[in-house]
Design a protein around this motif. Sequence first.
Motif, PDB file in Angstrom:
ATOM      1  N   ILE A 228       1.047  -1.089   0.056  1.00 34.24           N
ATOM      2  CA  ILE A 228      -0.001   0.002  -0.125  1.00 34.24           C
ATOM      3  C   ILE A 228       0.833   1.404   0.049  1.00 34.24           C
ATOM      4  N   LEU A 229       0.503   2.178  -0.828  1.00 35.07           N
ATOM      5  CA  LEU A 229       1.296   3.394  -1.035  1.00 35.07           C
ATOM      6  C   LEU A 229       0.318   4.479  -0.060  1.00 35.07           C
ATOM      7  N   TYR A 230       1.218   4.926   0.893  1.00 36.23           N
ATOM      8  CA  TYR A 230       0.466   5.978   1.719  1.00 36.23           C
ATOM      9  C   TYR A 230       1.099   7.326   1.663  1.00 36.23           C
ATOM     10  N   LEU A 231       0.064   8.013   0.878  1.00 34.01           N
ATOM     11  CA  LEU A 231       0.326   9.118   0.250  1.00 34.01           C
ATOM     12  C   LEU A 231      -0.544  10.426   1.082  1.00 34.01           C
ATOM     13  N   PHE A 232       0.639  11.456   1.582  1.00 34.86           N
ATOM     14  CA  PHE A 232       0.236  12.505   2.294  1.00 34.86           C
ATOM     15  C   PHE A 232      -0.209  13.822   1.049  1.00 34.86           C
ATOM     16  N   THR A 233      -1.409  14.230   1.322  1.00 31.89           N
ATOM     17  CA  THR A 233      -1.681  15.030   0.047  1.00 31.89           C
ATOM     18  C   THR A 233      -2.118  16.533   0.531  1.00 31.89           C
ATOM     19  N   ALA A 234      -2.046  16.951   1.765  1.00 34.06           N
ATOM     20  CA  ALA A 234      -2.394  18.452   2.277  1.00 34.06           C
ATOM     21  C   ALA A 234      -1.820  19.354   1.338  1.00 34.06           C
TER      22      ALA A 234
END
Length: 247
Positions: A228-234
Amino acid sequence: MKVWALADLHLPIGNPSKNMEVFGPTWNNYVKRIETNWKKVIGKEDLVLIAGDISWAMKLEDALKDLEWIDALPGTKVILKGNHDYWWPSSSKLAAALPPSIHFIHNNAYNHNGVTIGGCRLWDTTEYNFSKHIVFQKNPLAKKKKKDPEKEQKIFERDLARLRMSLEKLDPNAPYRVAMTHYPPIGADLHPSATSKILEEFKINVCVFGHLHNVKKERPLFGEKNGILYLFTAADYLNFEPVLIKA
């Protein structure tokens, strides 16, 4: 079709009294910057995921001004409720009011050209914290609230159940599986969490999220763990530029 993500837009069109520019130069002219950067890269056939904190409005009729602004931008959009989306109404009322290019995730799933999307807002949890990754800044818009740890845990557990409910509705035949959360589903070091175990169970390809602000960019954050790619997108972390998830 490309898939993009950009969370925490905090649009003030429907509530001009609340504007993120009070937080300093990082947020200067942010609404125009979002629009400009969006139009540079996103086409009308693309899919855009907005993982919460969409509008500062307090009522749906005011939030519609922000939603119509988003609707006028290219692409099909999928939104998720954030902790500041106080305007968010019942699912039936929201479905009836949303402009045509915007869809939402709330106890449901959305399917689009081989991409299946589910998710839930989540909440604070004691499993992990991000204090060493954040430059703390006083929030001039915040109201002081004393937190009740027991109540906070109940909210988190309720949202975990809602996450599972949503992911159970994903299209089993879709080749690309996306989860949206507003709060981070895992710590920055990717140590297993209650949420990550659910995401792995449902074989999620990528989880997009936001919520955190004033994050130190020199520290590595999140990444890939157990497929799983955990992508922080703030938005402020990304300099208000949508991030490409899938080409």
